[in-house]
Design an enzyme around this catalytic site. Sequence first.
Site, short mmCIF file in Angstrom:
data_model
loop_
_atom_site.label_atom_id
_atom_site.label_comp_id
_atom_site.label_asym_id
_atom_site.label_seq_id
_atom_site.Cartn_x
_atom_site.Cartn_y
_atom_site.Cartn_z
N GLY A 31 0.80 -1.22 0.00
CA GLY A 31 0.00 0.00 0.00
C GLY A 31 0.83 1.27 0.00
N LEU B 63 0.48 3.69 -2.20
CA LEU B 63 0.90 3.46 -3.58
C LEU B 63 1.47 4.71 -4.23
CD1 LEU B 63 -2.14 1.27 -4.71
CD2 LEU B 63 0.04 0.53 -3.73
N HIS C 43 4.35 1.40 -8.02
CA HIS C 43 3.32 0.36 -7.91
C HIS C 43 2.36 0.42 -9.11
CE1 HIS C 43 4.03 1.29 -3.47
NE2 HIS C 43 4.30 0.01 -3.52
N GLN D 233 7.63 -9.59 7.74
CA GLN D 233 8.85 -9.22 7.02
C GLN D 233 9.55 -8.01 7.62
OE1 GLN D 233 6.51 -8.62 3.30
NE2 GLN D 233 7.87 -6.88 2.94
N GLN E 299 14.54 -9.34 -3.82
CA GLN E 299 13.21 -9.94 -3.63
C GLN E 299 12.75 -10.64 -4.91
OE1 GLN E 299 9.75 -8.05 -1.47
NE2 GLN E 299 9.21 -7.48 -3.56
N SER F 106 7.53 4.04 -0.86
CA SER F 106 6.60 4.52 0.17
C SER F 106 7.38 5.17 1.31
CB SER F 106 5.77 3.36 0.71
OG SER F 106 5.16 2.65 -0.36
#
Length: 284
Positions: A28, A30, A34, A58, A150, A183
């Site tokens: 989120g 965003l 994203h 995480q 990732q 973010s």
Amino acid sequence: MQVVSTLEELQSSRGSLPSPFGIVPTMGYLHEGHLSLARRARQECASVGVSIFVNPAQFGPQEDLDAYPRDIDRDLGQLEAEGVDLVWMPTVEVMYSPGFQTWVDVEEITQVLEGARRPGHFRGVTTVVSKLFNAMQPDRAYFGQKDAQQAAVIRRMVADLNFPIEIIVCPIVREADGLAMSSRNSYLAPAQRTAATVLHRALTAAAGAYEGGQRDAEELRSLMIEILSIEPLARVQYVSVADPETLHELSGSNERALLSMAVFVGKTRLIDNMLVGMVESVDR
Ligand code: AMP
């Protein structure tokens, strides 16, 4: 656009969506990074889902879980405008129901770079992404090169566990001055925000040197450290020149490399990276 929280609602909404179904997992708050993933999914898939879940598993105990920025109304407005079909916003209780004790652990490529500085981080990521995959049943999943390790870890997990899902990695979206969108950039005070451009300057300088013929990993590392050290508000955690697939640190001369770094600006930890020597920088 359907917005759902429970597993039952998700499964009933998912059932009516046409294939191929593409998903974009997010936490989120965003931004254009994203949204670039949602747009790419919209172009390539018959239906698009986005998950919004700030995953406690995480975050380390000293990390920013409680402070992590949230603005669900704005997020939903942006996703609606992108033509997203389904948004899943599970609660922590939906994701980690009482008695939860099953984890997904990718063993080796999680030991370096981010994984070395954030113990348990990737175990949290791979577990939650496995759960998203199982619950949402996508044909394709879109991730950002912003989180290069990732993406590599998830590709490994998908191959190792036979998830029938195509992983698509999309380029980093940057602000006009080069700062990679995140973010966490919202934590930066104005002077810190200016200082934060040093990550991109260091990466660009090393990529430029590489294009100019400098192939030596140690020289590229030194160049990045030298540029980062000029910025008094920046504190380097690591600077890496690694093999793009194995993520092992390189030495000597190399034909391709992942340049990456983690740098604190004040209390905010920023990461960024650039691939050099790749014919196609990122993609399937
Ligand atoms: P996050 O909400 O930080 O977990 O990010 C969700 C997805 O968006 C991940 O696949 C990120 O790699 C991707 N992402 C985050 N920032 C960017 C960016 N600046 N450009 C491209 N993708 C991004």
